[in-house]
Design a protein around this motif. Structure first.
Motif, PDB file in Angstrom:
ATOM      1  N   LYS A  40      18.460   0.150  -6.917  1.00 23.89           N
ATOM      2  CA  LYS A  40      17.635  -0.371  -5.881  1.00 23.89           C
ATOM      3  C   LYS A  40      17.534   0.570  -4.790  1.00 23.89           C
ATOM      4  O   LYS A  40      17.632  -0.081  -3.787  1.00 23.89           O
ATOM      5  CB  LYS A  40      17.846  -1.912  -5.527  1.00 23.89           C
ATOM      6  N   SER A  41      17.681   1.824  -4.973  1.00 29.00           N
ATOM      7  CA  SER A  41      17.740   2.789  -3.692  1.00 29.00           C
ATOM      8  C   SER A  41      16.343   2.869  -3.154  1.00 29.00           C
ATOM      9  O   SER A  41      15.417   3.055  -3.819  1.00 29.00           O
ATOM     10  CB  SER A  41      18.087   4.129  -4.262  1.00 29.00           C
ATOM     11  N   GLN A  42      16.415   2.559  -1.905  1.00 30.98           N
ATOM     12  CA  GLN A  42      14.883   2.571  -1.052  1.00 30.98           C
ATOM     13  C   GLN A  42      14.163   3.713  -1.047  1.00 30.98           C
ATOM     14  O   GLN A  42      14.848   4.991  -1.021  1.00 30.98           O
ATOM     15  CB  GLN A  42      15.452   2.075   0.321  1.00 30.98           C
ATOM     16  N   TYR A  43      13.063   3.731  -1.174  1.00 32.66           N
ATOM     17  CA  TYR A  43      12.116   4.846  -0.817  1.00 32.66           C
ATOM     18  C   TYR A  43      10.885   4.280  -0.293  1.00 32.66           C
ATOM     19  O   TYR A  43      10.581   3.077  -0.479  1.00 32.66           O
ATOM     20  CB  TYR A  43      11.834   5.914  -2.056  1.00 32.66           C
ATOM     21  N   SER A  44      10.265   5.131   0.404  1.00 32.65           N
ATOM     22  CA  SER A  44       9.001   4.705   1.281  1.00 32.65           C
ATOM     23  C   SER A  44       8.221   5.810   1.645  1.00 32.65           C
ATOM     24  O   SER A  44       8.530   7.039   1.540  1.00 32.65           O
ATOM     25  CB  SER A  44       9.392   4.014   2.469  1.00 32.65           C
ATOM     26  N   PHE A  45       6.980   5.760   2.080  1.00 36.10           N
ATOM     27  CA  PHE A  45       6.168   6.648   2.829  1.00 36.10           C
ATOM     28  C   PHE A  45       6.870   7.348   3.790  1.00 36.10           C
ATOM     29  O   PHE A  45       7.014   8.759   3.837  1.00 36.10           O
ATOM     30  CB  PHE A  45       4.910   6.133   3.430  1.00 36.10           C
ATOM     31  N   ASN A  46       7.825   7.006   4.650  1.00 35.17           N
ATOM     32  CA  ASN A  46       8.403   7.724   5.669  1.00 35.17           C
ATOM     33  C   ASN A  46       9.529   8.694   5.047  1.00 35.17           C
ATOM     34  O   ASN A  46       9.815   9.544   5.502  1.00 35.17           O
ATOM     35  CB  ASN A  46       8.865   6.796   6.882  1.00 35.17           C
ATOM     36  N   SER A  47      10.133   7.969   3.990  1.00 39.58           N
ATOM     37  CA  SER A  47      11.344   8.620   3.357  1.00 39.58           C
ATOM     38  C   SER A  47      10.810   9.791   2.693  1.00 39.58           C
ATOM     39  O   SER A  47      11.742  10.896   2.401  1.00 39.58           O
ATOM     40  CB  SER A  47      12.242   7.639   2.488  1.00 39.58           C
ATOM     41  N   ARG A  48       9.556   9.829   2.300  1.00 38.36           N
ATOM     42  CA  ARG A  48       8.896  10.828   1.569  1.00 38.36           C
ATOM     43  C   ARG A  48       8.241  11.979   2.300  1.00 38.36           C
ATOM     44  O   ARG A  48       8.340  12.963   2.279  1.00 38.36           O
ATOM     45  CB  ARG A  48       7.885  10.381   0.467  1.00 38.36           C
ATOM     46  N   PHE A  49       7.659  11.483   3.411  1.00 36.62           N
ATOM     47  CA  PHE A  49       6.859  12.414   4.218  1.00 36.62           C
ATOM     48  C   PHE A  49       7.205  12.592   5.714  1.00 36.62           C
ATOM     49  O   PHE A  49       6.337  13.261   6.498  1.00 36.62           O
ATOM     50  CB  PHE A  49       5.384  11.833   4.299  1.00 36.62           C
ATOM     51  N   SER A  61       0.884  -1.128   0.056  1.00 37.77           N
ATOM     52  CA  SER A  61       0.068  -0.137  -0.025  1.00 37.77           C
ATOM     53  C   SER A  61       0.956   1.279  -0.082  1.00 37.77           C
ATOM     54  O   SER A  61       2.299   0.940   0.252  1.00 37.77           O
ATOM     55  CB  SER A  61      -1.003   0.000   1.188  1.00 37.77           C
ATOM     56  N   GLY A  62       0.318   2.311  -0.252  1.00 40.43           N
ATOM     57  CA  GLY A  62       1.000   3.575  -0.210  1.00 40.43           C
ATOM     58  C   GLY A  62       1.649   3.969   0.930  1.00 40.43           C
ATOM     59  O   GLY A  62       2.820   4.654   1.129  1.00 40.43           O
ATOM     60  N   LYS A  63       0.842   3.580   2.058  1.00 38.70           N
ATOM     61  CA  LYS A  63       1.717   3.911   3.274  1.00 38.70           C
ATOM     62  C   LYS A  63       2.522   3.115   3.971  1.00 38.70           C
ATOM     63  O   LYS A  63       3.426   3.226   4.686  1.00 38.70           O
ATOM     64  CB  LYS A  63       0.455   4.326   4.271  1.00 38.70           C
ATOM     65  N   ASP A  64       2.082   1.669   3.908  1.00 34.83           N
ATOM     66  CA  ASP A  64       2.840   0.817   4.419  1.00 34.83           C
ATOM     67  C   ASP A  64       3.760  -0.035   3.562  1.00 34.83           C
ATOM     68  O   ASP A  64       4.577  -0.688   3.811  1.00 34.83           O
ATOM     69  CB  ASP A  64       1.695  -0.272   5.125  1.00 34.83           C
ATOM     70  N   GLY A  65       3.698   0.076   2.276  1.00 34.51           N
ATOM     71  CA  GLY A  65       4.667  -0.305   1.252  1.00 34.51           C
ATOM     72  C   GLY A  65       5.917   0.177   1.197  1.00 34.51           C
ATOM     73  O   GLY A  65       6.364   0.827   1.924  1.00 34.51           O
ATOM     74  N   ASN A  66       6.558  -0.522   0.319  1.00 30.96           N
ATOM     75  CA  ASN A  66       8.035   0.289   0.144  1.00 30.96           C
ATOM     76  C   ASN A  66       8.403   0.012  -1.406  1.00 30.96           C
ATOM     77  O   ASN A  66       7.787  -1.006  -2.131  1.00 30.96           O
ATOM     78  CB  ASN A  66       9.132  -0.275   1.101  1.00 30.96           C
TER      79      ASN A  66
END
Length: 137
Positions: free
Chosen positions: A29-38, A12-17
Motif C-alpha cells: 500500500k505504498s502511496q502514489y499521487s499526481f504530486n508524487s509523479r509530476f 480524479s487523476g489530479k486530485d485523487g490518490n
C-alpha cells in the motif's frame, strides 16, 4: 513464473490518490499521487519504479555475463535515469560503476553491452536505452 503488483486509485487523476502493493509485499500500500509523479510529493511513481526495475535487472544481468566470462565482480552499482516527457517514457539512461578484478576494458565493455541489450527490462522497453560505464581498478 509470474509476478504481480496491484494498483488502487481513488478519485480524479489530479486530485485523487492511490497505493501500490507488490506480490512480495515489499511495497505494501505504498502511496502514489499526481504530486508524487509530476511534482515532489511524498510517495512513489511508475517512472521511479521502472528506474529501479531497470537498474536492478541490468545490474544482475551484468553480473551473470561477467560470471560467464570467468569474473566475479567486487561491486556493481547502477543508477537508471528514466525520461518521462509529454506523457511517454522516452529513454532510460544507465550509469554503472564497477569493480571487477582482472578484467580488461574491452571485455568489460562487451559485457556491459550484452547486459544492456539482453536484460529482460531492456528487452521490454520501447525507448532509447543508453549506458555509461566505468571500471575501477
Amino acid at each position: 513464473m509470474k509476478r504481480t503488483a496491484t494498483a488502487v486509485w481513488n478519485g480524479s487523476g489530479k486530485d485523487g490518490n492511490g497505493h501500490l502493493t507488490t506480490q512480495s509485499t515489499i511495497l505494501d500500500k505504498s502511496q502514489y499521487s499526481f504530486n508524487s509523479r509530476f511534482a515532489e510529493g511524498k510517495g512513489t511513481n511508475p517512472e521511479e519504479l521502472l528506474a529501479a526495475a531497470h537498474a536492478g535487472c541490468f545490474t544482475m544481468k551484468l553480473s551473470f555475463v561477467l560470471g560467464d566470462a570467468g569474473f566475479v565482480p567486487d561491486s556493481l552499482e547502477t543508477t537508471a535515469y528514466i525520461n518521462f516527457e509529454n506523457g511517454s517514457i522516452t529513454a532510460s539512461h544507465l550509469v554503472v560503476k564497477a569493480k571487477v578484478k582482472g578484467i580488461d576494458q574491452a571485455l568489460f565493455d562487451t559485457s556491459v553491452r550484452d547486459a544492456e541489450l539482453n536484460c529482460p527490462v531492456s528487452r521490454v522497453l520501447n525507448a532509447e536505452i543508453t549506458v555509461e560505464s566505468s571500471l575501477e581498478s
